[in-house]
Design an enzyme around this catalytic site. Structure first.
Site, PDB file in Angstrom:
ATOM      1  N   ARG A 198      26.869  60.082  34.844  1.00  0.00           N
ATOM      2  CA  ARG A 198      25.605  60.516  34.353  1.00  0.00           C
ATOM      3  C   ARG A 198      25.213  59.377  33.308  1.00  0.00           C
ATOM      4  O   ARG A 198      25.921  58.952  32.461  1.00  0.00           O
ATOM      5  CB  ARG A 198      25.554  61.791  33.886  1.00  0.00           C
TER       6      ARG A 198
ATOM      7  N   HIS B 118      21.156  55.722  41.678  1.00  0.00           N
ATOM      8  CA  HIS B 118      21.905  56.984  41.755  1.00  0.00           C
ATOM      9  C   HIS B 118      21.880  57.331  43.295  1.00  0.00           C
ATOM     10  O   HIS B 118      21.599  58.387  43.667  1.00  0.00           O
ATOM     11  CB  HIS B 118      20.698  58.089  41.350  1.00  0.00           C
TER      12      HIS B 118
END
Ligand code: NAP
Ligand code: GLV
Length: 310
Positions: free
Chosen positions: A226, A274
């Site tokens: 993250r 991502h």
């Protein structure tokens, strides 16, 4: 009773078809068309709007259709008495391992430098003295589902592997470190540092000026976890000073990464949007298994510990 899909991230029709395939007789409602809320006992979710789950009073199970639950746990109105199951799927794990192997090898084999030479049409061997894998240490922050698989595959490629976790681990061939006190010792061992930690209050900003300073000069950083784990200004400063040789980043503090962000054009950064490990319809068997277990009154697996935050 009824199932609802709460997410704006993928086409609900895909999941409607998967529900029909795996849970015959069930239909999937799609947020915000909730119908009678008293009938909804299961929510299939990915980054649901904050507050949405609190409007479902009969909810008995939340199934997170991804691995990380950080976005969900940041919802101040999350119904915390309802069990939350997250996705653990072998294909998800394989995707992530493939990504971090790509990321580490890009650094070790100087992909950025060769790419720059290619752009100039120059045939230059800059890597004649490349160290063999047995002389390089790949360090993995996080030794859970994803970190453990990645560790084993780096070992299979011949690298030395170190891992860092909260609790002690015994993974054959992996030099294990655990706890905050051992973080700097771990980081100082690694030629490449791979982040596969969940985002929690303890791990937010864990890659910062202090921890980067504890990494070897010239180390390479890969983030598949993250963006919130990285203090961007500190990472950029370490890339600019040469303390770190480069970074391979899939996740960012702000997503989509804003067009003006320095990562996009930084010569020492490879950035991807991502995509390291994506939830695919072929993972629906695992997703629906949680619903089947709940319906059959069987014990749930991969239940998130809300106190720990992962
Ligand atoms: P996991 O199985 O829960 O493992 C988490 C690991 O992190 C565990 O080893 C845990 O230690 C360690 N950890 C947690 N907090 C820590 C702390 N404060 N100090 C030291 N170690 C700590 O998680 P996972 O399934 O491997 O997934 C990891 C993360 O990958 C997810 O949370 C998600 O954010 C990210 N992810 C990203 C993508 C993508 O496409 N970019 C895709 C999937 C997942 P213990 O073992 O001691 O508990
Ligand atoms: C993706 O980032 C996931 O957590 O599944």
């Amino acid at each position: 009773m009824a199932l609802i899909y709460v997410s704006a991230w993928s086409d609900a029709d895909i999941w409607r078809a998967e529900v029909a395939k795996h849970l015959p007789g069930e239909t999937l409602r799609v947020w915000p068309d909730v119908g009678n809320v008293d009938e909804i006992d299961v929510a299939l979710v990915w980054k649901p709007p904050h507050g949405s789950l609190a409007t479902l009073p009969a909810l008995k199970l939340i199934v997170n259709m991804g691995v990380g639950v950080d976005s969900l746990l940041q919802d101040p109105n999350l119904p915390r008495h309802v069990p939350l199951v997250r996705l653990v799927d072998p294909l998800m794990t394989e995707q992530m391992t493939e990504y971090v192997v790509l990321g580490v090898l890009a650094g070790f084999r100087k992909l950025l430098d060769y790419r720059a030479l290619q752009a100039e049409g120059r045939w230059v061997e800059i890597d004649r003295d490349v160290a063999p894998p047995s002389e390089r240490v790949v360090g993995i922050l996080g030794q859970g589902e994803l970190g453990t698989d990645a560790a084993r595959k780096f070992l299979a490629l011949g690298y030395k592997v170190a891992g860092w976790s909260r609790s002690p681990k015994h993974i054959l061939g992996v030099e294990s470190f655990h706890g905050q006190d051992r973080l700097h010792a771990f980081l100082g061992r690694c030629d490449a540092v791979v982040c596969l930690l969940p985002l929690t209050p303890e791990t937010r900003g864990i890659v910062n000026a202090r921890t980067i300073a504890a990494m070897k000069k010239g180390a390479w950083f890969v983030n598949g976890a993250r963006g919130g784990q990285v203090v961007d200004a500190d990472l950029l400063a370490a890339l600019d000073s040469g303390h770190l040789s480069g970074a391979f980043l899939d996740v960012f503090n702000e997503e989509p990464l804003p067009p003006s962000h320095p990562y996009w054009r930084h010569p020492k950064v490879i950035a991807t949007p991502h995509i390291a490990a994506l939830t695919l319809p072929s993972m629906s068997e695992r997703i629906m298994d949680a619903v089947k277990r709940y319906k059959a009154g069987k014990p749930l697996i991969n239940v998130v510990d809300l106190e720990r935050g992962y």
